[in-house]
Design a protein around this motif. Structure first.
Motif, PDB file in Angstrom:
ATOM      1  N   ALA A  26      34.753  43.313  42.861  1.00  0.00           N
ATOM      2  CA  ALA A  26      34.647  42.063  43.616  1.00  0.00           C
ATOM      3  C   ALA A  26      33.455  41.233  43.210  1.00  0.00           C
ATOM      4  O   ALA A  26      33.491  40.014  43.307  1.00  0.00           O
ATOM      5  CB  ALA A  26      34.579  42.362  45.104  1.00  0.00           C
ATOM      6  N   TRP A  92      43.480  42.117  37.394  1.00  0.00           N
ATOM      7  CA  TRP A  92      43.989  42.678  38.638  1.00  0.00           C
ATOM      8  C   TRP A  92      43.746  44.179  38.724  1.00  0.00           C
ATOM      9  O   TRP A  92      44.323  44.943  37.935  1.00  0.00           O
ATOM     10  CB  TRP A  92      45.478  42.384  38.764  1.00  0.00           C
ATOM     11  N   ASP A 111      41.936  42.570  44.698  1.00  0.00           N
ATOM     12  CA  ASP A 111      42.205  41.133  44.681  1.00  0.00           C
ATOM     13  C   ASP A 111      42.542  40.671  43.260  1.00  0.00           C
ATOM     14  O   ASP A 111      42.011  41.194  42.279  1.00  0.00           O
ATOM     15  CB  ASP A 111      41.005  40.357  45.213  1.00  0.00           C
ATOM     16  N   LYS A 113      42.647  37.916  40.226  1.00  0.00           N
ATOM     17  CA  LYS A 113      42.048  36.723  39.639  1.00  0.00           C
ATOM     18  C   LYS A 113      43.021  36.123  38.624  1.00  0.00           C
ATOM     19  O   LYS A 113      43.498  36.819  37.724  1.00  0.00           O
ATOM     20  CB  LYS A 113      40.740  37.056  38.922  1.00  0.00           C
ATOM     21  N   GLU A 134      40.409  33.521  43.045  1.00  0.00           N
ATOM     22  CA  GLU A 134      40.522  34.950  43.341  1.00  0.00           C
ATOM     23  C   GLU A 134      41.316  35.089  44.633  1.00  0.00           C
ATOM     24  O   GLU A 134      40.858  34.684  45.706  1.00  0.00           O
ATOM     25  CB  GLU A 134      39.143  35.592  43.474  1.00  0.00           C
ATOM     26  N   PRO A 136      43.083  36.906  47.692  1.00  0.00           N
ATOM     27  CA  PRO A 136      42.804  38.113  48.481  1.00  0.00           C
ATOM     28  C   PRO A 136      44.059  38.888  48.871  1.00  0.00           C
ATOM     29  O   PRO A 136      44.453  38.935  50.047  1.00  0.00           O
ATOM     30  CB  PRO A 136      42.087  37.552  49.711  1.00  0.00           C
ATOM     31  N   GLY A 138      44.277  42.167  48.149  1.00  0.00           N
ATOM     32  CA  GLY A 138      43.856  43.544  48.378  1.00  0.00           C
ATOM     33  C   GLY A 138      43.730  43.850  49.863  1.00  0.00           C
ATOM     34  O   GLY A 138      43.719  42.956  50.713  1.00  0.00           O
ATOM     35  N   ALA A 140      41.897  44.319  52.962  1.00  0.00           N
ATOM     36  CA  ALA A 140      40.580  43.857  53.394  1.00  0.00           C
ATOM     37  C   ALA A 140      39.900  44.818  54.350  1.00  0.00           C
ATOM     38  O   ALA A 140      38.685  44.755  54.537  1.00  0.00           O
ATOM     39  CB  ALA A 140      40.703  42.481  54.045  1.00  0.00           C
ATOM     40  N   GLY A 159      39.880  45.164  48.856  1.00  0.00           N
ATOM     41  CA  GLY A 159      39.780  43.710  48.672  1.00  0.00           C
ATOM     42  C   GLY A 159      38.813  43.145  49.688  1.00  0.00           C
ATOM     43  O   GLY A 159      38.535  43.788  50.701  1.00  0.00           O
TER      44      GLY A 159
END
Length: 299
Positions: A26, A92, A111, A113, A134, A136, A138, A140, A159
């Motif tokens: 990240a 990724w 996450d 990109k 980016e 999100p 993933g 969290a 993420g």
């Protein structure tokens, strides 16, 4: 240096944060170059990264010793030339594993990109600009159960839950009569928020040089630095990496192994040379990968 057990007497820290930063994915700044791919040219890589550390640096730069934390990631990275001046890039983490020695290990998608890179100059001094949202996707929030106390858990997400956009300017050169190249870049990360917590933007820069040995093995070294634009003084968003700062260096090598397939190996670590380490687990990061390059069809 102080010793901290995340599930011991320092439970007030756990109550404040319930998590940790996503160090290798990240908040890391990848190497950038001024070159774009030719139309139809492609680069595709699958890599595995591993970090194990018990050295955590706080927002004030104080070094603390915690239970050993480990993070492993499986990452897909690809570049494709849409035209000679436009390249699309995807980065990724398709799976990330996080855990302390005192917790179970939890895993999930990272996450995504998606970078669009444009060559401003291409012939004499390659110069590019890129925009990288980016996304999100993933997980969290992902809680790992303590092995010590059944009623305790800690948040180890894959993420950060936040949509942000990187903007990067990069330039490169290659010597005409020697297999040697260099690149420098600057980047700005426009951050938004997660659960009503506004994050500080980040600024970063880096450099890379590389050389080919005996026409086969490429070796390189990189220097990267990242820091938050605003001063972050509280740990309310520790889980999202807000306030992270570091300087990192790395050494890498790659060589062809079979019919266009190449193997790569790199080692990365963190120092206080430019920006002192803050809000980060610091240790060596080992990465091994396989990549394949597709050349455009001859006209």
């Amino acid at each position: 240096m102080f010793k901290i057990n995340w599930f011991g007497k320092f439970n007030h820290l756990k109550a404040l944060s319930l998590g940790l930063i996503l160090l290798t994915l990240a908040t890391s700044v990848n190497a950038q170059s001024g070159w774009t791919k030719a139309k139809g040219e492609g680069f595709y890589q699958l890599s595995y990264q591993s970090l194990v550390s018990s050295d955590y640096f706080t927002l004030s730069g104080e070094q603390l010793e915690t239970n050993k934390f480990s993070q492993q990631s499986l990452v897909i990275y690809s570049e494709y030339g849409i035209t000679d001046r436009f390249t699309i890039i995807a980065n990724w983490p398709i799976q990330t594993w996080n855990g302390f020695e005192s917790t179970e290990t939890v895993s999930g998608l990272g996450d995504l990109k998606i970078e669009l890179k444009h060559a401003i100059l291409k012939k004499y001094l390659p110069l590019s600009i890129s925009i990288t949202p980016e996304i999100p996707i993933g997980r969290a929030n992902h809680y790992a159960q303590s092995k010590v106390n059944d009623f305790e858990q800690i948040n180890l997400p894959s993420g950060d839950g936040e949509f942000n956009v990187w903007g990067t300017l990069a330039t490169s050169f290659a010597l005409p009569n020697a297999p040697f190249y260099g690149s420098i870049f600057g980047t700005y990360n426009y951050r938004t928020q997660y659960n009503d917590i506004q994050f500080s933007d980040q600024i970063g820069f880096g450099a890379e040089i590389g050389y080919q040995i005996a026409g086969k093995v490429w070796v390189n070294t990189k220097l990267n630095a990242l820091k938050s634009v605003d001063e972050v003084t509280t740990v309310s968003d520790f889980v999202r990496g807000d306030g992270t700062a570091y300087t990192s260096y790395s050494f890498g090598a790659s060589t062809p192994v079979y019919k266009g397939i190449n193997v790569s190996l790199s080692y990365r670590n963190f120092t206080d040379w430019i920006f002192a380490r803050e809000n980060i687990y610091s240790s060596g990061v080992i990465s091994v990968g396989l990549f394949y390059q597709v050349k455009p069809l001859s006209k």
